[in-house]
Design a protein around this motif. Structure first.
Motif, PDB file in Angstrom:
ATOM      1  N   PHE A   1      11.322   1.206  -6.859  1.00  0.00           N
ATOM      2  CA  PHE A   1      10.073   1.626  -6.206  1.00  0.00           C
ATOM      3  C   PHE A   1      10.371   2.141  -4.722  1.00  0.00           C
ATOM      4  CE2 PHE A   1       6.687  -0.168  -3.290  1.00  0.00           C
ATOM      5  CZ  PHE A   1       5.835   0.641  -3.705  1.00  0.00           C
ATOM      6  N   GLU A   2       9.815   3.401  -4.632  1.00  0.00           N
ATOM      7  CA  GLU A   2       9.810   3.817  -3.146  1.00  0.00           C
ATOM      8  C   GLU A   2       8.494   3.999  -2.288  1.00  0.00           C
ATOM      9  OE1 GLU A   2      12.412   4.540  -1.505  1.00  0.00           O
ATOM     10  OE2 GLU A   2      14.070   4.694  -2.994  1.00  0.00           O
ATOM     11  N   ALA A   3       8.117   3.237  -1.363  1.00  0.00           N
ATOM     12  CA  ALA A   3       6.935   2.950  -0.751  1.00  0.00           C
ATOM     13  C   ALA A   3       6.717   4.529   0.095  1.00  0.00           C
ATOM     14  CB  ALA A   3       6.792   1.823   0.308  1.00  0.00           C
TER      15      ALA A   3
ATOM     16  N   PRO B   1      11.286  -3.166  -2.558  1.00  0.00           N
ATOM     17  CA  PRO B   1      11.063  -1.616  -2.316  1.00  0.00           C
ATOM     18  C   PRO B   1      12.482  -1.243  -1.723  1.00  0.00           C
ATOM     19  CG  PRO B   1      10.343  -3.257  -0.436  1.00  0.00           C
ATOM     20  CD  PRO B   1      10.394  -4.007  -1.613  1.00  0.00           C
ATOM     21  N   GLY B   2      12.710   0.195  -2.583  1.00  0.00           N
ATOM     22  CA  GLY B   2      13.987   0.791  -1.986  1.00  0.00           C
ATOM     23  C   GLY B   2      15.010   0.319  -2.896  1.00  0.00           C
TER      24      GLY B   2
ATOM     25  N   LYS C   1       0.743  -1.199  -0.092  1.00  0.00           N
ATOM     26  CA  LYS C   1       0.070  -0.043  -0.039  1.00  0.00           C
ATOM     27  C   LYS C   1       0.971   1.239  -0.169  1.00  0.00           C
ATOM     28  CE  LYS C   1      -4.064  -2.085   2.488  1.00  0.00           C
ATOM     29  NZ  LYS C   1      -4.764  -2.097   3.582  1.00  0.00           N
ATOM     30  N   THR C   2       0.429   2.218  -0.823  1.00  0.00           N
ATOM     31  CA  THR C   2       0.967   3.543  -0.823  1.00  0.00           C
ATOM     32  C   THR C   2      -0.036   4.357  -0.539  1.00  0.00           C
ATOM     33  OG1 THR C   2       0.774   3.970  -3.085  1.00  0.00           O
ATOM     34  CG2 THR C   2       2.649   2.818  -2.603  1.00  0.00           C
ATOM     35  N   ASP C   3       0.264   5.854  -0.482  1.00  0.00           N
ATOM     36  CA  ASP C   3      -0.828   6.679  -0.141  1.00  0.00           C
ATOM     37  C   ASP C   3      -1.690   7.065  -1.512  1.00  0.00           C
ATOM     38  OD1 ASP C   3      -0.131   7.057   2.304  1.00  0.00           O
ATOM     39  OD2 ASP C   3       1.305   8.980   1.889  1.00  0.00           O
ATOM     40  N   ALA C   4      -1.061   6.600  -2.811  1.00  0.00           N
ATOM     41  CA  ALA C   4      -1.769   6.804  -3.838  1.00  0.00           C
ATOM     42  C   ALA C   4      -2.351   5.473  -4.688  1.00  0.00           C
ATOM     43  CB  ALA C   4      -0.794   7.240  -5.003  1.00  0.00           C
ATOM     44  N   PHE C   5      -1.879   4.360  -4.266  1.00  0.00           N
ATOM     45  CA  PHE C   5      -2.446   3.254  -4.853  1.00  0.00           C
ATOM     46  C   PHE C   5      -1.909   1.978  -4.142  1.00  0.00           C
ATOM     47  CE2 PHE C   5       1.869   3.908  -6.675  1.00  0.00           C
ATOM     48  CZ  PHE C   5       2.480   2.643  -6.702  1.00  0.00           C
ATOM     49  N   THR C   6      -2.630   0.926  -4.259  1.00  0.00           N
ATOM     50  CA  THR C   6      -2.398  -0.561  -3.719  1.00  0.00           C
ATOM     51  C   THR C   6      -2.348  -1.555  -4.428  1.00  0.00           C
ATOM     52  OG1 THR C   6      -3.735   0.175  -1.841  1.00  0.00           O
ATOM     53  CG2 THR C   6      -3.567  -2.120  -2.059  1.00  0.00           C
ATOM     54  N   VAL C   7      -1.210  -2.508  -4.265  1.00  0.00           N
ATOM     55  CA  VAL C   7      -0.818  -3.582  -5.100  1.00  0.00           C
ATOM     56  C   VAL C   7      -1.321  -4.785  -4.241  1.00  0.00           C
ATOM     57  CG1 VAL C   7       0.862  -4.799  -6.679  1.00  0.00           C
ATOM     58  CG2 VAL C   7       0.548  -2.150  -6.360  1.00  0.00           C
TER      59      VAL C   7
ATOM     60  N   LEU D   1       7.448   5.176  -8.662  1.00  0.00           N
ATOM     61  CA  LEU D   1       8.103   4.646  -9.608  1.00  0.00           C
ATOM     62  C   LEU D   1       9.177   5.592  -9.994  1.00  0.00           C
ATOM     63  CD1 LEU D   1       4.952   3.225 -11.416  1.00  0.00           C
ATOM     64  CD2 LEU D   1       6.606   2.113  -9.677  1.00  0.00           C
ATOM     65  N   ILE D   2      10.498   5.398  -9.680  1.00  0.00           N
ATOM     66  CA  ILE D   2      11.695   6.195  -9.614  1.00  0.00           C
ATOM     67  C   ILE D   2      12.538   5.868 -10.488  1.00  0.00           C
ATOM     68  CG2 ILE D   2      13.467   7.515  -8.418  1.00  0.00           C
ATOM     69  CD1 ILE D   2      10.439   8.180  -7.499  1.00  0.00           C
TER      70      ILE D   2
END
Length: 227
Positions: A225-227, A169-170, A132-138, A215-216
């Motif tokens: 990917f930075e959560a 992540p990261g 989960k991120t503040d913008a989307f969920t996978v 998505l950097i």
């Protein structure tokens, strides 16, 4: 008790494996095909998987790839395939060990115990099945992404890219690795493919695609990917 998932379509071999493993105090689930195996893996969370490659519905290498999308469970391949390229494909997909048929039951059980010991001493955290991120969920098990409570329609290629990134992540994932995993070994120089598909993912998931937060791009190297 250690839980083992045996994925094998030969009933006689399954019976022999279950008897021998239960005699050594393993808790055993058996799946006759890849679809059942993936369902059991998600629901029962085995400590180790023993997997045949020649399954009736899904090739075992594809089962490994799907499992590796959301799980680090040790996978021991048990297969009649002896060609080196078959072994490399399974190991590259994420298998931890490869045993060819016919095999010694004692050797298999020794390797099984070793895989369990390695897992028990690992300090790596278990990966999340829902990211989960503040913008989307996978949802890695359901293979779905959502944004603002609504499903986001992703192509298989977009999903595969996203899956690799959110499972690490990261971590910087190189262009070469992404191209090899998603398109195949002959696409190592096709960085334009990545630019196109990453732009599509950002349009679908990032609040501001022109200034991505999750998505950097690491110029000249890869993506993160930075959560």
């Amino acid at each position: 008790m250690t839980r083992v998932l045996v994925v094998e379509d030969d009933p006689q071999l399954v019976r022999a494996l279950v008897i021998n493993m239960q005699a050594r105090k393993f808790d055993v689930d058996a799946a006759p095909d890849g679809t059942t195996a993936l369902r059991f893996a998600a629901a029962r969370r085995p400590d180790v998987v023993v997997l045949d490659l020649g399954l009736p519905d899904i090739d075992g290498v594809d089962v490994i790839r799907v499992l590796r999308g959301w799980s680090r469970v040790p996978i021991l391949v048990l297969s009649a395939r002896r060609a080196s390229d078959e072994k490399v494909a399974a190991l590259d997909a994420g298998a931890d060990d490869y045993i060819t048929k016919p095999f010694s039951m004692d050797e298999l059980l020794a390797r099984l115990r070793a895989a369990v010991r390695r897992t028990a001493t690992s300090v790596a955290p278990a990966p999340e099945t829902v990211v989960k991120t503040d913008a989307f969920t996978v949802d890695l098990v359901a293979k779905k992404a959502s944004r603002d409570g609504r499903d986001v329609r992703l192509t298989p290629t977009e999903w595969h890219l996203l899956e690799i990134l959110v499972c690490n992540p990261g971590r910087l994932i190189t262009q070469k690795h992404l191209l090899r995993e998603v398109w195949g070994p002959s696409y190592g120089g096709k960085s334009n493919y990545l630019r196109v598909y990453m732009a599509q993912l950002r349009r679908k998931l990032e609040p501001d695609p022109a200034h991505p937060r999750y998505l950097i791009t690491e110029p000249g190297m890869g993506y993160r990917f930075e959560a």
